[in-house]
Write a protein that holds these residues in place. Structure first.
Motif, PDB file in Angstrom:
ATOM      1  N   ASN A 219       0.831  -1.207   0.000  1.00 43.98           N
ATOM      2  CA  ASN A 219       0.000   0.000   0.000  1.00 43.98           C
ATOM      3  C   ASN A 219       0.864   1.255   0.000  1.00 43.98           C
ATOM      4  N   GLU A 220       1.951   1.232   0.751  1.00 47.05           N
ATOM      5  CA  GLU A 220       2.832   2.402   0.787  1.00 47.05           C
ATOM      6  C   GLU A 220       3.510   2.618  -0.561  1.00 47.05           C
ATOM      7  N   ILE A 221       3.958   1.535  -1.194  1.00 47.64           N
ATOM      8  CA  ILE A 221       4.589   1.667  -2.507  1.00 47.64           C
ATOM      9  C   ILE A 221       3.578   2.178  -3.528  1.00 47.64           C
ATOM     10  N   ASN A 222       2.355   1.665  -3.473  1.00 45.42           N
ATOM     11  CA  ASN A 222       1.322   2.150  -4.383  1.00 45.42           C
ATOM     12  C   ASN A 222       1.030   3.628  -4.143  1.00 45.42           C
ATOM     13  N   TYR A 223       1.082   4.047  -2.876  1.00 45.66           N
ATOM     14  CA  TYR A 223       0.874   5.458  -2.574  1.00 45.66           C
ATOM     15  C   TYR A 223       2.000   6.304  -3.157  1.00 45.66           C
ATOM     16  N   LEU A 224       3.245   5.819  -3.034  1.00 38.96           N
ATOM     17  CA  LEU A 224       4.382   6.551  -3.608  1.00 38.96           C
ATOM     18  C   LEU A 224       4.255   6.642  -5.129  1.00 38.96           C
ATOM     19  N   LEU A 225       3.846   5.541  -5.755  1.00 39.18           N
ATOM     20  CA  LEU A 225       3.674   5.559  -7.203  1.00 39.18           C
ATOM     21  C   LEU A 225       2.549   6.514  -7.609  1.00 39.18           C
TER      22      LEU A 225
END
Length: 318
Positions: A219-225
């Motif tokens: 979820n954090e990586i998707n938020y960064l993307l």
């Protein structure tokens, strides 16, 4: 071949070239269904799982499990093969020294408390799971660096690093997900077993913890993307907006320059005494009128106000 024995269970640890010995350990009733899987051992480094529960009291679960996968090269992976009944099981191509080195404790002492073969196998999975959890701790450190790197300097290298971390997380997720599949297969195979012993429950909890952490990291990586997409879109819009404004403002100059650059023999402006000054004033007035129109419509205000606010904030931080 190494043999580990406890109260009610036996574990045969076989090397990759001991297929004949392994075949002799498979119960005759299970061999017809095991044949296709076994013929691929140990050359096929793939995940597979099958259950034989045709005869009550002689249930068995067998398959292959990739427990080590390099993130950069797909072919660099290691799988072990297993055949498990209630009383005994064997593994092929499983190096338990990695567990002892990673978890810093001899695994044979940990197995003495086990009462049957499924419990021993879950202990092995638990040792593997602890290795994956350590990898997730290292991953969290790297992800934190990416998080702050994205905050301070959002450039192309940071975006590439985000995608790299996302791939690493997918690799770890595939390892843990395959382990969860094996653990669920154990419950399905031995339905009469409660799986309430401490070490068994700990393994299931560790698997659930690993999957929960992976979900949060994803979820954090998707938020960064998503943030990267917003920033990139905003930058593109600002650039396009600025170029559009500049092009529109200088349209009068371009038009009059093209008009007076024509090679017609009769051009009245050429005979004017103050034609040059007249052209400059006409271009300036036309440009000012275009800018005034754009500003009246509010098409330049946001860009200019953002710049002023940024300079004001920058001065207040000093």
């Amino acid at each position: 071949m190494r043999v580990f024995q406890g109260e009610g269970w036996t574990w045969y640890q076989l090397g990759p070239h001991e297929k004949t010995t392994a075949q002799g350990l498979i119960q005759p009733d299970h061999w017809p269904e095991c044949r296709n899987w076994f013929q691929g051992v140990p050359s096929a480094n793939i995940n597979c799982l099958d259950i034989n529960a045709a005869v009550q009291g002689k249930e068995a679960i067998y398959g292959s499990y990739i427990y080590d996968q390099e993130a950069e090269v797909q072919q660099n992976r290691t799988a072990f093969h297993f055949y498990l009944t209630k009383d005994y099981f064997f593994t092929m191509n499983l190096d338990i020294s990695q567990f002892e080195e990673a978890n810093r404790r001899p695994i044979d002492q940990h197995l003495k408390r086990c009462k049957d073969a499924p419990e021993v196998f879950l202990v092995l999975l638990g040792e593997l799971m602890r290795m994956y959890l350590k990898e997730l701790e290292h991953f969290e450190v790297h992800l934190g660096k990416v998080r702050w790197g994205f905050h301070h300097d959002n450039n192309k290298s940071i975006i590439e690093l985000i995608h790299k971390r996302r791939h690493e997380l997918l690799v770890i997720r595939s390892l843990i997900l395959s382990m969860k599949k094996v653990a669920m297969g154990l419950k399905e195979t031995f339905l009469t077993k409660s799986f309430d012993e401490i070490e068994q429950r700990r393994t299931f909890y560790e698997i659930d913890r690993g999957m929960s952490l992976i979900k949060e990291y994803a979820n954090e990586i998707n938020y960064l993307l998503h943030s990267e997409e917003v920033v990139t879109s905003h930058r593109g819009n600002e650039i396009f907006k600025a170029l559009t404004i500049f092009t529109t403002i200088f349209t009068p100059m371009t038009a009059f320059g093209a008009l007076w650059g024509m090679n017609f023999e009769v051009m009245p402006e050429l005979s004017l005494k103050y034609g040059y000054l007249f052209s400059l004033i006409l271009i300036a007035v036309s440009t000012a009128l275009v800018y005034w129109y754009l500003k009246k419509k509010g098409w330049t205000g946001d860009l200019l106000r953002d710049k002023k606010r940024y300079m004001k904030r920058k001065g207040s931080f000093k």
